[in-house]
Write a protein that holds these residues in place. Sequence first.
Motif, short mmCIF file in Angstrom:
data_model
loop_
_atom_site.label_atom_id
_atom_site.label_comp_id
_atom_site.label_asym_id
_atom_site.label_seq_id
_atom_site.Cartn_x
_atom_site.Cartn_y
_atom_site.Cartn_z
N GLN A 27 0.17 13.55 6.14
CA GLN A 27 -0.88 12.64 6.58
C GLN A 27 -1.22 12.79 8.06
N HIS A 128 7.98 13.05 0.98
CA HIS A 128 6.81 12.16 0.98
C HIS A 128 5.65 12.93 0.34
N TRP A 129 5.94 13.53 -0.82
CA TRP A 129 4.96 14.05 -1.79
C TRP A 129 4.44 15.46 -1.58
N ASN A 173 10.00 9.02 -0.92
CA ASN A 173 9.10 7.90 -0.67
C ASN A 173 8.30 7.64 -1.93
N GLU A 174 8.36 6.42 -2.43
CA GLU A 174 7.55 6.00 -3.57
C GLU A 174 7.51 7.03 -4.69
N ASN A 177 4.48 6.74 -7.14
CA ASN A 177 3.23 7.45 -6.92
C ASN A 177 3.37 8.93 -7.20
N ASN A 301 8.54 -0.51 0.28
CA ASN A 301 7.19 -0.57 0.84
C ASN A 301 6.47 -1.74 0.19
N TYR A 303 2.70 -3.85 0.13
CA TYR A 303 1.32 -4.05 0.57
C TYR A 303 0.68 -5.28 -0.07
N TRP A 347 -7.41 -4.84 -0.88
CA TRP A 347 -6.07 -5.22 -1.33
C TRP A 347 -5.83 -6.69 -0.96
N GLU A 374 7.56 0.21 4.93
CA GLU A 374 6.11 0.29 5.16
C GLU A 374 5.49 -1.05 4.88
N TRP A 424 3.26 0.39 8.69
CA TRP A 424 2.46 1.54 8.29
C TRP A 424 1.07 1.31 8.83
N GLU A 431 -5.45 9.40 4.33
CA GLU A 431 -5.01 8.45 3.32
C GLU A 431 -5.16 9.08 1.91
N TRP A 432 -4.49 10.20 1.73
CA TRP A 432 -4.39 10.86 0.43
C TRP A 432 -5.78 11.07 -0.21
N PHE A 440 -5.21 2.99 8.74
CA PHE A 440 -4.03 2.13 8.70
C PHE A 440 -3.31 2.07 10.05
C1 GCO Z 1 2.13 4.92 0.22
C2 GCO Z 1 2.55 5.90 1.19
C3 GCO Z 1 1.69 5.97 2.41
C4 GCO Z 1 0.31 5.41 2.32
C5 GCO Z 1 0.29 3.93 2.57
C6 GCO Z 1 -1.09 3.31 2.48
O1 GCO Z 1 2.69 3.85 0.22
O2 GCO Z 1 1.22 5.17 -0.56
O3 GCO Z 1 3.88 5.81 1.53
O4 GCO Z 1 1.69 7.34 2.57
O5 GCO Z 1 -0.53 6.00 3.24
O6 GCO Z 1 1.08 3.30 1.63
O7 GCO Z 1 -1.63 3.49 1.21
#
Ligand code: GCO
Length: 477
Positions: A27, A128-129, A173-174, A177, A301, A303, A347, A374, A424, A431-432, A440
């Motif tokens: 990122q 982280h992906w 990480n996550e 996802n 994490n 949100y 969100w 995060e 975060w 942002e993917w 962010f």
């Molecule tokens: C995730 C990732 C981050 C994202 C953030 C905002 O949680 O998806 O760890 O890379 O950028 O969460 O969506």
Amino acid sequence: MYHDQITSGSLTFREPFLLGAATAAYQIEGAAHEGGRGASIWDTFSHTPGKTADGATGDVAADHYHHLEADLDLIASLNLDAYRFSISWPRVMPLGDGDINQEGLDFYSRLVDGLLARGVEPVVTLNHWDLPQSLEDRHGGWRGRQTSYAFERYAEVMGAALGDRVAIWATHNEPWNNSYSGYGSGAFAPGVRSHEAALRAVHHLNLAHGLGVAALRRTITRPDARVSVVLNIFRIEAEPGHEEAARRVDAIANRAFTGPMLRGAYPAELFDYTRHVTDWSFVQPGDLETCHQPLDLLGVNYYEVMHVRGAADLDPENLSLGGTDFPSSEYVETVQPESLERTGMGWGIEPQGLTNLLLALTEEYPELPIMVMENGAAFHDQVTQIDGRPAVLDHHRTSYLIGHATATHRAIEQGANVQGYFVWSLLDNFEWALGYGPRFGVVRVDYETQERLPKLSAHWLAELCATRTIPHLREHP
Ligand code: GCO
């Protein structure tokens, strides 16, 4: 507004408690074809037409690779206790297994040394992906068991290279996802759309986690280093009468990971819910013992709350990949309560959900300290002028952070075992699949010039870290 209802200015995070900010390699780094870096699945995916907003890629991103010293100084200027970043696996092992790229290791070594020299603790995420493309090509990526073994080797290499200095390690990480969005809905790299593939990925991520933790334990030498994983454990709220929908999401999205990693077993209901998709024969004898390694910390994490209801009209015999993310597309609908304030991405803003999540986790895993790895929000930032200088007065983001830092503090007051809170993100970044639209960062990045501009929220964070007390919202820095 919700921030009027919270009290801040008197809530203190007592040590040991780490305050920090987080980023991820793909990122922010850019330099996608430099320093001997191999290709990742995110390079391939983002360069495939139609996969990301406006065709955005991480080729340049926030160009952190070339701004290392300046970004280290920026981190120091925010008084952070700790900085969480991820290693780009293909930067250190271009093919994922096989040869090591010393130039890549040197980059992260400079980053770690630069943090320590400034009194900032390094927190490393291994995955982280941005999986090496070569592992996707040769082993089907996380669909293949060989990728778990490649991850073990990668963890060993990183433990040997940085294990004398890094304070906290996270394997993934996550993984939610990584598996469901990467291999289920296909919204994320590598863009595979198959429920079976997603569940294979779930298991191989769990297996890689266990192998990775053991590899780190074999190689790291810093005596107080801690090993963890970062999960986006959903706080799920069901509409009255729809508790079955919540149980389903909890099994597929949460317990599919916490089960193997923290208990050494998949929950029985997970097999029931996914019977039509797979018989789980990719789980081999001994795997669950491997997945279940003692951890020093659990990273989460947070949100927003996931509000769900059952979707009665879906035909279980005729499943489709509707919606965006499996499993919410099957039998379960996510709902958006109208009463909530929302971020710039829509969100829902519910700090209480974070308090509830942290309390529930401590109740379930009383021995395991938790860190919020995060938390943050994207809003539509405006650059204005104050005294002839550019400024971003991001009151919404600052309020969001005040609300959630306060929610974290409330959870601690009520007995939750929480030892850290990371925002975060440090910087605006890629942002993917959504590209560079959502911002962010607490620090604005001008993607034309790569100039960094600390927003009001960065000043708030710097004060939080310096005083350890949650500052009030101010109009100006
Ligand atoms: C995730 C990732 C981050 C994202 C953030 C905002 O949680 O998806 O760890 O890379 O950028 O969460 O969506």
